[in-house]
Design a protein around this motif. Structure first.
Motif, PDB file in Angstrom:
ATOM      1  N   SER A  68       0.849  -1.193   0.000  1.00 49.25           N
ATOM      2  CA  SER A  68       0.000   0.000   0.000  1.00 49.25           C
ATOM      3  C   SER A  68       0.885   1.243   0.000  1.00 49.25           C
ATOM      4  CB  SER A  68      -0.906  -0.003   1.237  1.00 49.25           C
ATOM      5  OG  SER A  68      -1.648   1.187   1.284  1.00 49.25           O
ATOM      6  N   PRO A  69       1.232   1.747  -1.182  1.00 51.67           N
ATOM      7  CA  PRO A  69       2.099   2.926  -1.253  1.00 51.67           C
ATOM      8  C   PRO A  69       1.530   4.145  -0.509  1.00 51.67           C
ATOM      9  CG  PRO A  69       1.913   1.893  -3.397  1.00 51.67           C
ATOM     10  CD  PRO A  69       0.937   1.204  -2.498  1.00 51.67           C
ATOM     11  N   GLU A  70       0.217   4.231  -0.374  1.00 45.67           N
ATOM     12  CA  GLU A  70      -0.393   5.341   0.347  1.00 45.67           C
ATOM     13  C   GLU A  70      -0.012   5.342   1.821  1.00 45.67           C
ATOM     14  OE1 GLU A  70      -2.434   3.087  -1.374  1.00 45.67           O
ATOM     15  OE2 GLU A  70      -2.383   4.253  -3.223  1.00 45.67           O
ATOM     16  N   PHE A  71       0.451   4.206   2.308  1.00 42.76           N
ATOM     17  CA  PHE A  71       0.865   4.104   3.706  1.00 42.76           C
ATOM     18  C   PHE A  71       1.981   5.092   4.012  1.00 42.76           C
ATOM     19  CE2 PHE A  71       2.551   2.046   7.517  1.00 42.76           C
ATOM     20  CZ  PHE A  71       1.388   1.752   8.175  1.00 42.76           C
ATOM     21  N   LEU A  72       2.833   5.393   3.031  1.00 49.20           N
ATOM     22  CA  LEU A  72       3.897   6.376   3.211  1.00 49.20           C
ATOM     23  C   LEU A  72       3.313   7.742   3.541  1.00 49.20           C
ATOM     24  CD1 LEU A  72       6.874   7.163   3.174  1.00 49.20           C
ATOM     25  CD2 LEU A  72       6.679   7.487   0.711  1.00 49.20           C
TER      26      LEU A  72
END
Length: 78
Positions: A68-72
């Motif tokens: 989940s790149p949005e986690f960054l």
């Protein structure tokens, strides 16, 4: 809480001193690292050395950023 730490990786039962990375510890349990392979977020295990954490890829190789790149963004905003 965020803090800079050293991160050692276990892979196939071996810790390579040449592969120690600098990371940012989030919440005391996950570490964000950047290296030649890119950026990743892994579960971290504290060691008996202050400021040194272990990522055991043999037991848990989950990279939370790849899932989940949005986690960054959540980490930056926290």
């Amino acid at each position: 809480m965020k803090k800079s730490v050293k991160v050692h990786f276990v892979f196939e039962g071996i810790i390579k001193e040449s592969e120690v990375l600098r990371g940012v510890l989030f919440g005391g349990e996950r570490v964000l690292v950047a290296g030649n392979e890119g950026v990743g977020l892994y579960n971290a295990i504290p060691t008996d050395q202050p400021g040194v954490y272990l990522v055991n890829l043999d037991e848990d190789d989950r990279d939370y950023l790849s899932q989940s790149p949005e986690f960054l963004l959540d980490l930056v905003l926290a």
